[in-house]
Design a protein around this motif. Sequence first.
Motif, mmCIF file in Angstrom:
data_model
loop_
_atom_site.group_PDB
_atom_site.id
_atom_site.type_symbol
_atom_site.label_atom_id
_atom_site.label_comp_id
_atom_site.label_asym_id
_atom_site.label_seq_id
_atom_site.Cartn_x
_atom_site.Cartn_y
_atom_site.Cartn_z
ATOM 1 N N ARG A 63 5.185 1.609 -12.676
ATOM 2 C CA ARG A 63 3.776 1.220 -12.668
ATOM 3 C C ARG A 63 3.377 0.880 -11.232
ATOM 4 N NH1 ARG A 63 0.999 -2.241 -17.584
ATOM 5 N NH2 ARG A 63 -0.870 -0.936 -17.639
ATOM 6 N N ILE A 64 2.204 1.375 -10.799
ATOM 7 C CA ILE A 64 1.846 1.249 -9.383
ATOM 8 C C ILE A 64 0.718 0.256 -9.132
ATOM 9 C CG2 ILE A 64 2.674 3.568 -8.885
ATOM 10 C CD1 ILE A 64 -0.274 4.482 -8.781
ATOM 11 N N GLY A 65 0.245 -0.441 -10.168
ATOM 12 C CA GLY A 65 -0.725 -1.516 -9.969
ATOM 13 C C GLY A 65 -1.936 -1.082 -9.172
ATOM 14 N N SER A 66 -2.234 -1.838 -8.118
ATOM 15 C CA SER A 66 -3.491 -1.664 -7.396
ATOM 16 C C SER A 66 -3.568 -0.421 -6.522
ATOM 17 C CB SER A 66 -3.784 -2.900 -6.549
ATOM 18 O OG SER A 66 -4.160 -3.980 -7.374
ATOM 19 N N ILE A 67 -2.485 0.343 -6.395
ATOM 20 C CA ILE A 67 -2.645 1.660 -5.764
ATOM 21 C C ILE A 67 -3.629 2.485 -6.578
ATOM 22 C CG2 ILE A 67 -1.445 3.770 -5.047
ATOM 23 C CD1 ILE A 67 1.045 2.151 -4.568
ATOM 24 N N THR A 68 -3.770 2.141 -7.863
ATOM 25 C CA THR A 68 -4.778 2.778 -8.719
ATOM 26 C C THR A 68 -6.171 2.694 -8.099
ATOM 27 O OG1 THR A 68 -3.476 2.180 -10.673
ATOM 28 C CG2 THR A 68 -5.783 2.766 -11.044
ATOM 29 N N ALA A 293 -0.932 -1.453 -1.485
ATOM 30 C CA ALA A 293 0.152 -2.063 -2.240
ATOM 31 C C ALA A 293 -0.332 -2.322 -3.657
ATOM 32 C CB ALA A 293 0.595 -3.369 -1.579
ATOM 33 N N GLY A 294 0.616 -2.513 -4.567
ATOM 34 C CA GLY A 294 0.244 -2.781 -5.947
ATOM 35 C C GLY A 294 1.299 -3.594 -6.657
ATOM 36 N N SER A 295 0.882 -4.369 -7.628
ATOM 37 C CA SER A 295 1.834 -5.121 -8.445
ATOM 38 C C SER A 295 1.225 -5.407 -9.801
ATOM 39 C CB SER A 295 2.223 -6.437 -7.758
ATOM 40 O OG SER A 295 1.110 -7.317 -7.695
ATOM 41 N N LEU A 296 2.050 -5.372 -10.797
ATOM 42 C CA LEU A 296 1.763 -5.866 -12.134
ATOM 43 C C LEU A 296 3.048 -6.534 -12.622
ATOM 44 C CD1 LEU A 296 -0.298 -3.039 -13.872
ATOM 45 C CD2 LEU A 296 -1.051 -5.372 -13.469
ATOM 46 N N PRO A 297 2.980 -7.432 -13.593
ATOM 47 C CA PRO A 297 4.209 -8.060 -14.065
ATOM 48 C C PRO A 297 5.283 -7.018 -14.364
ATOM 49 C CG PRO A 297 2.325 -9.149 -15.039
ATOM 50 C CD PRO A 297 1.792 -7.971 -14.283
#
Length: 460
Positions: A63-68, A293-297
């Motif tokens: 999962r790429i989070g905020s790269i979305t 950059a991106g993050s999710l739990p």
Amino acid sequence: MTSRSEELLPATCRALLHRTATAQVEGRTPSLVAGVLRQGRIGWSGGRSCVDGHEPDSDTQYRIGSITKTFTAVLVLRLREEGLIDLDDQVEKHLPDSGVGGVSIRQILGHGAGITAETPSPWWERTPGDSRPDLAAVLGERPFRHPAGVRHHYSNPGYTVLGSLVEAVRGVSWEEALRKEILEPLGMGRTSVRPEAPHAGGWAVHPWADVMLPEPSHDLGLMAPAGQLWSTVGDLLVFAGFLARGDERVLSAAVVREMRVPSVPVESGDWANTYGTGLQIVHRDGRTLFGHAGSLPGFLACLWVCAEDDVAAVVLANATSGPPITEVAQDLVRIVAEAEPRIPEPWRPLTEVDQELLALTGLWYWGTQRYGVRLLADRDLELAPLLGTGRGATFRAERDGSWTGLSGYHAGESLRIVRNPDGSVAHLDLGSFVFTREPYDPAADIPGGVDTDGWRGLSL
């Protein structure tokens, strides 16, 4: 550790492998995978896992989070390029009753609209998207934290608004627009809204013990345009190549360069970081890098591109926290750029010589300051000070015979070639500044005139 290399030298590959392996160990992440793009081709990729024989590779989804958000920004810019919107339009023109309609599309793209950073409770990244069925639930009763246009304030709900705007203007879902307008043209078949095997599972690693806890993974609903996507190192390196060079099937090179232009004032004391249009911009080790950059739990992701070195890097991990993957990706760019510097293309002369343009080259004076004009290989003109600091720029020819500044102080300003009645060049006019072949040439139209007694020495 698995790794793949096509073009980089063995010593470079080992340095990349070492940095990646060290990040997985020191960051205590169940798995980590990385890759490097050089001059538009994948030069190296490698992965490491805590389970022997199960190392991820460049085709493993994370999962790429905020790269979305960068993908969403591209969709919005495509609407602008088709003339369906203007970035300075207020949101309400295309999305009535959004709750933030008075701010501009451009301000939301650059996180300069002052919209709240997060949704109201509950924590949106760990709860199902259907708990926020509309924009009112996403934005809450107090959607603004700052006046629009005065500061950078990162906003996840802001990109939810942009996703809804794409749907309203296109008449299709954000997911369908993404697939048809970006993923399919670029051949990104391993990027999706929902996970597709092989994919990593998301984990939380205990900060004080070597034990793990699985993280939930929900469909984010309306928040999808801010952080929903799953992707691979291979696909994201393709996307990095697009962000570096453009692709006429999606956005031109000129438009992707526009994405790198800072959009709002930086925070006081934080001059190394800023934000463009859907892209983060950082300055490190003497280089300018752009990406996101991106993050999710359960997941961390990062993509960085250095246009000057023509190198990009992607790092993905399946841990809520741990490895500083932003720094890791920047280190991978640095390793390649320093170990194998980009070899420039050969110098080549112009294939055709425009005598009128050639006649403009050489020495010019703004008052008493010396400037040089060069004719570049792409037929642009470069005006640069010859001594000390000054306001230089590159200029592009327009159809009306004028020239438009492309950089620096004179970006967007007009340079005119003023001619004498016989067609010879009298002077250059740059936003009312007059450039002449001699210092204060009396034959030119110098504002304020030139003393008729001419140049003189000191009279005692």
